[in-house]
Design an enzyme around this catalytic site. Sequence first.
Site, PDB file in Angstrom:
ATOM      1  N   SER A  32      18.375 -63.600 -10.471  1.00  0.00           N
ATOM      2  CA  SER A  32      18.897 -63.119  -9.187  1.00  0.00           C
ATOM      3  C   SER A  32      20.090 -63.952  -8.734  1.00  0.00           C
ATOM      4  CB  SER A  32      17.793 -63.217  -8.126  1.00  0.00           C
ATOM      5  OG  SER A  32      18.292 -62.877  -6.854  1.00  0.00           O
ATOM      6  N   HIS A  37      17.976 -70.332   1.146  1.00  0.00           N
ATOM      7  CA  HIS A  37      18.230 -68.893   1.260  1.00  0.00           C
ATOM      8  C   HIS A  37      17.009 -68.212   1.871  1.00  0.00           C
ATOM      9  CE1 HIS A  37      19.082 -64.755   0.093  1.00  0.00           C
ATOM     10  NE2 HIS A  37      20.328 -65.138  -0.135  1.00  0.00           N
ATOM     11  N   LYS A  45      12.509 -68.775  -9.797  1.00  0.00           N
ATOM     12  CA  LYS A  45      13.369 -68.111 -10.794  1.00  0.00           C
ATOM     13  C   LYS A  45      14.326 -69.130 -11.410  1.00  0.00           C
ATOM     14  CE  LYS A  45      13.532 -63.343  -9.085  1.00  0.00           C
ATOM     15  NZ  LYS A  45      12.906 -62.747 -10.274  1.00  0.00           N
TER      16      LYS A  45
HETATM   17  N1  LIG Z   1      14.992 -56.277  -5.402  1.00  0.00           N
HETATM   18  C1  LIG Z   1      16.186 -56.826  -5.483  1.00  0.00           C
HETATM   19  O1  LIG Z   1      17.117 -56.471  -4.703  1.00  0.00           O
HETATM   20  C2  LIG Z   1      16.441 -57.886  -6.508  1.00  0.00           C
HETATM   21  C3  LIG Z   1      17.667 -58.547  -6.500  1.00  0.00           C
HETATM   22  C4  LIG Z   1      17.948 -59.471  -7.526  1.00  0.00           C
HETATM   23  C5  LIG Z   1      17.001 -59.723  -8.500  1.00  0.00           C
HETATM   24  N2  LIG Z   1      15.799 -59.086  -8.471  1.00  0.00           N
HETATM   25  C6  LIG Z   1      14.847 -59.356  -9.580  1.00  0.00           C
HETATM   26  O2  LIG Z   1      15.090 -58.389 -10.595  1.00  0.00           O
HETATM   27  C7  LIG Z   1      13.906 -58.199 -11.377  1.00  0.00           C
HETATM   28  C8  LIG Z   1      13.589 -56.720 -11.482  1.00  0.00           C
HETATM   29  O3  LIG Z   1      13.351 -56.217 -10.179  1.00  0.00           O
HETATM   30  P1  LIG Z   1      12.711 -54.751  -9.947  1.00  0.00           P
HETATM   31  O4  LIG Z   1      12.698 -54.518  -8.466  1.00  0.00           O
HETATM   32  O5  LIG Z   1      13.398 -53.775 -10.814  1.00  0.00           O
HETATM   33  O6  LIG Z   1      11.253 -55.016 -10.494  1.00  0.00           O
HETATM   34  P2  LIG Z   1       9.872 -54.228 -10.195  1.00  0.00           P
HETATM   35  O7  LIG Z   1      10.132 -52.774 -10.074  1.00  0.00           O
HETATM   36  O8  LIG Z   1       9.156 -54.912  -9.057  1.00  0.00           O
HETATM   37  O9  LIG Z   1       9.081 -54.482 -11.554  1.00  0.00           O
HETATM   38  C9  LIG Z   1       8.470 -55.690 -11.848  1.00  0.00           C
HETATM   39  C10 LIG Z   1       7.801 -55.539 -13.204  1.00  0.00           C
HETATM   40  O10 LIG Z   1       7.127 -56.776 -13.491  1.00  0.00           O
HETATM   41  C11 LIG Z   1       5.858 -56.421 -14.030  1.00  0.00           C
HETATM   42  N3  LIG Z   1       4.917 -57.517 -13.855  1.00  0.00           N
HETATM   43  C12 LIG Z   1       4.545 -58.134 -12.719  1.00  0.00           C
HETATM   44  N4  LIG Z   1       3.616 -59.054 -12.988  1.00  0.00           N
HETATM   45  C13 LIG Z   1       3.403 -59.027 -14.327  1.00  0.00           C
HETATM   46  C14 LIG Z   1       2.553 -59.738 -15.216  1.00  0.00           C
HETATM   47  N5  LIG Z   1       1.717 -60.701 -14.778  1.00  0.00           N
HETATM   48  N6  LIG Z   1       2.599 -59.459 -16.550  1.00  0.00           N
HETATM   49  C15 LIG Z   1       3.433 -58.494 -17.014  1.00  0.00           C
HETATM   50  N7  LIG Z   1       4.245 -57.761 -16.220  1.00  0.00           N
HETATM   51  C16 LIG Z   1       4.226 -58.040 -14.899  1.00  0.00           C
HETATM   52  C17 LIG Z   1       5.446 -55.186 -13.245  1.00  0.00           C
HETATM   53  O11 LIG Z   1       4.402 -54.523 -13.933  1.00  0.00           O
HETATM   54  P3  LIG Z   1       3.503 -53.363 -13.240  1.00  0.00           P
HETATM   55  O12 LIG Z   1       4.354 -52.116 -13.348  1.00  0.00           O
HETATM   56  O13 LIG Z   1       2.293 -53.345 -14.075  1.00  0.00           O
HETATM   57  O14 LIG Z   1       3.273 -53.786 -11.809  1.00  0.00           O
HETATM   58  C18 LIG Z   1       6.755 -54.427 -13.258  1.00  0.00           C
HETATM   59  O15 LIG Z   1       6.887 -53.748 -14.498  1.00  0.00           O
HETATM   60  C19 LIG Z   1      12.814 -59.022 -10.675  1.00  0.00           C
HETATM   61  O16 LIG Z   1      12.725 -60.275 -11.314  1.00  0.00           O
HETATM   62  C20 LIG Z   1      13.381 -59.187  -9.265  1.00  0.00           C
HETATM   63  O17 LIG Z   1      12.860 -60.335  -8.636  1.00  0.00           O
HETATM   64  C21 LIG Z   1      15.504 -58.163  -7.500  1.00  0.00           C
END
Ligand SMILES: NC(=O)c1ccc[n+]([C@@H]2O[C@H](COP(=O)([O-])OP(=O)(O)OC[C@H]3O[C@@H](n4cnc5c(N)ncnc54)[C@H](OP(=O)(O)O)[C@@H]3O)[C@@H](O)[C@H]2O)c1
Length: 219
Positions: free
Chosen positions: A111, A119, A131
């Site tokens: 991120s 932050h 992270k």
């Molecule tokens: N939201 C934002 O604006 C933002 C900005 C910058 C960076 N990010 C980062 O970008 C990344 C992707 O974000 P996203 O919103 O696309 O993600 P997301 O839709 O929340 O998906 C997270 C994934 O992680 C899996 N997961 C969680 N715990 C797990 C475990 N113990 N073992 C295996 N898999 C596991 C989930 O599986 P299940 O489907 O089984 O739950 C899901 O497939 C994340 O690291 C997030 O923090 C987010």
Amino acid sequence: MKAFVAGATGQTGRRIVQELVARKIPVRALVRDIPKARNILPAEVELVQGDVLDRQNLTAALGDATVVLCATGAKPSFDPTGPYKIDYEGTKNLVDAAKAKGIEHFVLVSSLAVSKFFHPLNLFWLILFWKKQAEEYLQKSGLTYTIVRPGGLRNEDNSNPIVMQSADTLFEGSIPRQKVAQVCVEALFEPAARNKIVEIIAKPDATAKSFAQLFASVA
Ligand SMILES: NC(=O)c1ccc[n+]([C@@H]2O[C@H](COP(=O)([O-])OP(=O)(O)OC[C@H]3O[C@@H](n4cnc5c(N)ncnc54)[C@H](OP(=O)(O)O)[C@@H]3O)[C@@H](O)[C@H]2O)c1
């Protein structure tokens, strides 16, 4: 090349899988729930049931994959250990397994702003802090890596050009998840993406560049 995708059922992970499949790269997806994954992911994707917290089984889960893409992330919850476990320990476990298997390239979705301890996002159980610890573990692992730090993620794609900069130089902006997925997959093919941290957003007034130019522009 065969790609192992962790977090494959997630909003970004599923787009990474789509990009890989579109490029005809075989995919092995780590999923927690096989029936759920079958509904989300293309039929040709090999599914392996597992959890990044299950350290013992991760090496076997990697199977015959040669590269790893990790798009896992803790969901906001009342569990204060969520980001520590998923975003740090889980990624660390995957890095260890990748090392044990001699994985050729590890792409990690992180991120923007991970270096900013004060932050507001760190109010979610220090998610950015954890992270950053995971990034550092990967960097020190000896694996070839690309750390992709996106701005705010959007589900709708758009035609805004991608802006790519080096670590700790971008602090705001957003990007469609589809573009994050493209950057992650392109990183596997661009020599200039190796062993780099790239920060990415998409902006309407940015100049469109090829992926080779984008990665080459980052120190
Ligand atoms: N939201 C934002 O604006 C933002 C900005 C910058 C960076 N990010 C980062 O970008 C990344 C992707 O974000 P996203 O919103 O696309 O993600 P997301 O839709 O929340 O998906 C997270 C994934 O992680 C899996 N997961 C969680 N715990 C797990 C475990 N113990 N073992 C295996 N898999 C596991 C989930 O599986 P299940 O489907 O089984 O739950 C899901 O497939 C994340 O690291 C997030 O923090 C987010």
